[in-house]
Scaffold this motif. Sequence first.
Motif, PDB file in Angstrom:
ATOM      1  N   SER A 164       0.851  -1.188   0.000  1.00 49.66           N
ATOM      2  CA  SER A 164       0.000   0.000   0.000  1.00 49.66           C
ATOM      3  C   SER A 164       0.888   1.240   0.000  1.00 49.66           C
ATOM      4  CB  SER A 164      -0.937   0.005   1.213  1.00 49.66           C
ATOM      5  OG  SER A 164      -0.194   0.004   2.420  1.00 49.66           O
ATOM      6  N   TYR A 165       0.280   2.365  -0.309  1.00 51.43           N
ATOM      7  CA  TYR A 165       1.057   3.600  -0.449  1.00 51.43           C
ATOM      8  C   TYR A 165       0.409   4.721   0.349  1.00 51.43           C
ATOM      9  CZ  TYR A 165       2.572   0.944  -4.561  1.00 51.43           C
ATOM     10  OH  TYR A 165       3.025  -0.040  -5.400  1.00 51.43           O
ATOM     11  N   THR A 166       1.230   5.665   0.789  1.00 54.03           N
ATOM     12  CA  THR A 166       0.718   6.894   1.383  1.00 54.03           C
ATOM     13  C   THR A 166       1.016   8.035   0.417  1.00 54.03           C
ATOM     14  OG1 THR A 166       2.804   7.207   2.605  1.00 54.03           O
ATOM     15  CG2 THR A 166       1.002   6.096   3.748  1.00 54.03           C
ATOM     16  N   ARG A 167       0.132   9.035   0.423  1.00 56.51           N
ATOM     17  CA  ARG A 167       0.271  10.161  -0.498  1.00 56.51           C
ATOM     18  C   ARG A 167       0.183  11.482   0.247  1.00 56.51           C
ATOM     19  NH1 ARG A 167      -1.928   8.944  -6.109  1.00 56.51           N
ATOM     20  NH2 ARG A 167      -2.359   6.710  -6.193  1.00 56.51           N
ATOM     21  N   SER A 168       0.774  12.479  -0.353  1.00 57.13           N
ATOM     22  CA  SER A 168       0.661  13.840   0.141  1.00 57.13           C
ATOM     23  C   SER A 168       0.732  14.774  -1.058  1.00 57.13           C
ATOM     24  CB  SER A 168       1.803  14.159   1.119  1.00 57.13           C
ATOM     25  OG  SER A 168       1.714  15.496   1.571  1.00 57.13           O
ATOM     26  N   ASN A 169      -0.283  15.631  -1.183  1.00 58.12           N
ATOM     27  CA  ASN A 169      -0.342  16.548  -2.330  1.00 58.12           C
ATOM     28  C   ASN A 169      -0.226  15.794  -3.657  1.00 58.12           C
ATOM     29  OD1 ASN A 169      -0.512  18.822  -0.610  1.00 58.12           O
ATOM     30  ND2 ASN A 169       1.729  18.832  -0.387  1.00 58.12           N
ATOM     31  N   ASN A 170      -0.972  14.681  -3.736  1.00 58.58           N
ATOM     32  CA  ASN A 170      -1.047  13.873  -4.955  1.00 58.58           C
ATOM     33  C   ASN A 170       0.303  13.269  -5.350  1.00 58.58           C
ATOM     34  OD1 ASN A 170      -2.772  12.756  -6.886  1.00 58.58           O
ATOM     35  ND2 ASN A 170      -2.115  14.241  -8.447  1.00 58.58           N
ATOM     36  N   LYS A 171       1.185  13.085  -4.350  1.00 60.19           N
ATOM     37  CA  LYS A 171       2.496  12.499  -4.598  1.00 60.19           C
ATOM     38  C   LYS A 171       2.714  11.342  -3.632  1.00 60.19           C
ATOM     39  CE  LYS A 171       7.451  13.555  -4.439  1.00 60.19           C
ATOM     40  NZ  LYS A 171       8.471  14.583  -4.123  1.00 60.19           N
ATOM     41  N   PHE A 172       3.299  10.252  -4.121  1.00 60.78           N
ATOM     42  CA  PHE A 172       3.601   9.126  -3.242  1.00 60.78           C
ATOM     43  C   PHE A 172       4.700   9.522  -2.263  1.00 60.78           C
ATOM     44  CE2 PHE A 172       1.947   6.704  -6.960  1.00 60.78           C
ATOM     45  CZ  PHE A 172       0.918   6.050  -6.308  1.00 60.78           C
ATOM     46  N   THR A 173       4.439   9.311  -0.985  1.00 61.16           N
ATOM     47  CA  THR A 173       5.429   9.662   0.044  1.00 61.16           C
ATOM     48  C   THR A 173       5.922   8.450   0.827  1.00 61.16           C
ATOM     49  OG1 THR A 173       3.632  10.114   1.607  1.00 61.16           O
ATOM     50  CG2 THR A 173       4.516  11.983   0.342  1.00 61.16           C
ATOM     51  N   GLY A 174       5.118   7.383   0.875  1.00 60.18           N
ATOM     52  CA  GLY A 174       5.523   6.207   1.630  1.00 60.18           C
ATOM     53  C   GLY A 174       5.038   4.926   0.976  1.00 60.18           C
ATOM     54  N   ILE A 175       5.705   3.822   1.300  1.00 60.26           N
ATOM     55  CA  ILE A 175       5.309   2.515   0.791  1.00 60.26           C
ATOM     56  C   ILE A 175       5.354   1.520   1.945  1.00 60.26           C
ATOM     57  CG2 ILE A 175       7.692   1.991   0.042  1.00 60.26           C
ATOM     58  CD1 ILE A 175       6.437   0.347  -2.261  1.00 60.26           C
ATOM     59  N   GLU A 176       4.329   0.691   2.061  1.00 58.73           N
ATOM     60  CA  GLU A 176       4.266  -0.279   3.161  1.00 58.73           C
ATOM     61  C   GLU A 176       3.916  -1.658   2.625  1.00 58.73           C
ATOM     62  OE1 GLU A 176       2.678  -0.028   7.572  1.00 58.73           O
ATOM     63  OE2 GLU A 176       0.993  -0.256   6.184  1.00 58.73           O
TER      64      GLU A 176
END
Length: 325
Positions: free
Chosen positions: A207-219
């Motif tokens: 799964s991924y985390t986003r901020s301002n329509n940009k990928f910021t993290g991956i889990e």
Amino acid sequence: MAKHNVLVKYNNPINALNITQLNQLELNVFVALISTVKNKGTQAINLSFNDFRQLARVEKNIGEDQFNDLVIGTFKKIGAGSIAFEIKDKFLMFPLFQKILVDKSTKKIKYNVSNEFVKYFNNFAREYTMFPLFDFTAIKGKYAKIIYKQLMQYVSTGKFYDNYDHFVYETLGVPQSTVKSNINSKFIKANIDKLRKLGYLRDLSVSYTRSNNKFTGIEFTWEPVSSKDIIRNSRDSFDEKEYDNMLKELAEDLMVCGVNLICGHYEGIDERINDYIDEQVRASKKGKKDKGAQLTAKDFEESGQTPPMVGAEEKPDDGSHLEEE
């Protein structure tokens, strides 16, 4: 190919080595190399071309000249392999291997780990990475291999999280020129599907985390796997001698950490572990302790220590112990 499986095992800082410059076959050679140096100190490792070919599972259709080029090319690429530390105003970097010899005339390979790296392949206690070599060499694809190796550091926790850009560009080595819309499908999902189909990490998902329509993290998440399960699940690929040695190593590691195997903490992995520990406890009572037998049954019961966590996250070694007085 005959059974020639071994257990790859090293302390977690080795995962900081940059191996993105290696291709699929070179990764097999590299991991086969580090599988041979555990608990050997700086002792020189001598292998015939044939034995090493089996160990790294180099296919028969790769001729002798190609095999020589593969081994030498891998050594050249990892010859500069190092772990670097910055301490105050000092920068430290250490090579992985102290000396390397590939002798085409005798068809022998000889190498040994440098002094600075010895501790990462010896004295295993709590925080190390472990996986069967055959599992790694059976995986198809460079990026799938790197993901597998990375996740196995955290295998007992069932979860790994990283900064998206760090994982993609630093850990995997995805070229910066890659079209961003292709990264997740080509380099992440496709390789997760490979690992999931092979069954190495059950219920593996990303799964991924986003901020301002940009990928910021991956889990990544999966069903946690214990050290006993890693060994037991690959039992059929080990020859009897290697399996016995592997169980003995695991028993000694757990004894040093104070795990009460005798009381059944790891009951069911293999009776030979409990038999070995019983033998060491009996020997200790007679004043004949083996190197690994540091605790008696009473010590186990009173220690209250936890078992070694294969893949547990540890504080990175900053090399401070090497700083000049």
